[in-house]
Design a protein around this motif. Structure first.
Motif, PDB file in Angstrom:
ATOM      1  N   THR A 280      16.672   3.259  13.588  1.00  0.00           N
ATOM      2  CA  THR A 280      15.672   4.324  13.483  1.00  0.00           C
ATOM      3  C   THR A 280      16.216   5.522  12.708  1.00  0.00           C
ATOM      4  O   THR A 280      17.326   5.972  12.962  1.00  0.00           O
ATOM      5  N   LYS A 281      15.400   5.999  11.758  1.00  0.00           N
ATOM      6  CA  LYS A 281      15.840   7.124  10.934  1.00  0.00           C
ATOM      7  C   LYS A 281      14.889   8.316  11.061  1.00  0.00           C
ATOM      8  O   LYS A 281      13.662   8.162  10.998  1.00  0.00           O
TER       9      LYS A 281
ATOM     10  N   LYS B  16      20.402   8.925  11.927  1.00  0.00           N
ATOM     11  CA  LYS B  16      20.135   7.504  12.142  1.00  0.00           C
ATOM     12  C   LYS B  16      20.684   7.090  13.495  1.00  0.00           C
ATOM     13  O   LYS B  16      21.820   7.428  13.838  1.00  0.00           O
TER      14      LYS B  16
ATOM     15  N   CYS C 127      11.928   6.556   6.267  1.00  0.00           N
ATOM     16  CA  CYS C 127      12.243   7.041   7.621  1.00  0.00           C
ATOM     17  C   CYS C 127      11.173   6.595   8.606  1.00  0.00           C
ATOM     18  O   CYS C 127      10.106   6.116   8.215  1.00  0.00           O
TER      19      CYS C 127
ATOM     20  N   VAL D 283      19.455  13.144   7.240  1.00  0.00           N
ATOM     21  CA  VAL D 283      18.834  12.055   7.985  1.00  0.00           C
ATOM     22  C   VAL D 283      19.705  11.758   9.203  1.00  0.00           C
ATOM     23  O   VAL D 283      20.933  11.712   9.114  1.00  0.00           O
TER      24      VAL D 283
END
Ligand SMILES: [Zn+2]
Length: 306
Positions: free
Chosen positions: A202-203, A198, A227, A196
């Motif tokens: 925001t992911k 980040k 997400c 992920v």
């Protein structure tokens, strides 16, 4: 010689020189020589090209395969690189985003549509680190490319890291985390590394070709897969994107990386419906070319190549 004849010879010479320059640009593959993408970007002719100050992620159109480029504050990461058949084009695209070095490569798993172009790219883009499952005695997947990559790492001093859950790497303002890795499951797709990226709140979730087995495992482990942008598992194939996984991920954008009219019929219609049902806007590299998300403060926006 008459003036007319001199002009004619000069015109032919000029045309030959121009043709030569065009051929050099097209086939050079040298970081010092601009690519067509570089030229189009600098002339303002290429849509979707982010500015120098932008933090961005490009889901590269690598035809049937995966490749995503992360750029922030002069730091870069590449998650997968696609097939070797398209390596030259992919290299041109990466250079087109003004990237000459890769601080990090993540090879999600060792199928050719994810790693076969990496040796070509690593030969030309100075690579600092790579996360790849380099465990011995592999029998499945693109072993040839894996060995080439590991050989190049040795030659060029690229540091090799096996995926370890919860590893965090900073790529400029992005925080890249290894969320899950399940080598004990069967099938190379299920060995895909979940990562992920980040930035702010925001992911962006990358799942490689993880199938339902790995999706179930990561959910059972209680790992948060929520997400905003999801790189949809396995090119939108029916083997991935279970209802449970999508309900936990709830992406606003679902990016599908696949080739136009590919022989696997990716993406699957049922999966497209499932993605719509969780409220995701579907973006596809086969229809849109490169998909570029820029992250500036509060706003996340995207542009597409086509
Ligand atoms: Zn794949």
């Amino acid at each position: 010689m008459k003036t007319k004849k001199i002009l004619k010879v000069a015109a032919i010479l000029l045309a030959a020189i121009l043709l030569g320059v065009c051929l050099v640009i097209t086939f050079a593959n040298d970081p010092l020589i601009p690519t067509w993408d570089n030229i189009f970007v600098s002339l303002g002719l290429k849509e979707g090209a982010p500015g120098e100050e932008d933090d961005f992620i490009v889901f590269l159109d690598v035809d049937q395969g995966d490749g995503a480029l992360i750029v922030s504050n002069g730091q870069t990461a590449l998650i997968d690189g696609g097939e070797d058949e398209f390596e030259q084009r992919t290299y041109g695209k990466i250079r087109g985003y003004n990237v000459t070095d890769l601080d990090l490569i993540v090879a999600s798993h060792i199928h050719s549509d994810h790693i076969a172009a990496l040796p070509f790219l690593m030969e030309r883009l100075k690579t600092g680190n790579i996360i790849i499952d380099n465990s011995k005695n592999r029998t499945e997947g693109d072993i040839k490319s894996l060995n080439k990559i590991l050989g190049l790492c040795e030659d060029k001093g690229t540091k090799v890291f096996s995926p370890v859950r919860a590893t965090v790497i900073n790529v400029g303002d992005f925080e890249l985390t290894v969320l899950g890795f399940y080598p004990e499951l069967s099938g190379e797709n299920n060995h895909s590394i979940f990562t992920v990226a980040k930035i702010g709140e925001t992911k962006v979730l990358f799942t490689g070709d993880a199938e339902n087995g790995a999706e179930k495992k990561i959910l059972n482990d209680g790992i948060n897969v929520d997400c905003d942008i999801l790189k949809v598992g396995h090119h939108g194939s029916k083997t991935s994107s279970s209802e449970q996984f999508l309900s936990a991920a709830t992406p606003d954008y679902a990016v599908i990386s696949c080739g136009e009219n590919n022989k696997y019929s990716h993406p699957n219609d049922e999966i497209l419906t499932r993605l719509k049902n969780v409220g995701a806007e579907i973006l596809r590299t086969d229809l849109m070319g490169d998909i570029v998300f820029t992250f500036n403060g509060e706003k996340t926006g995207y542009k597409t190549e086509k």
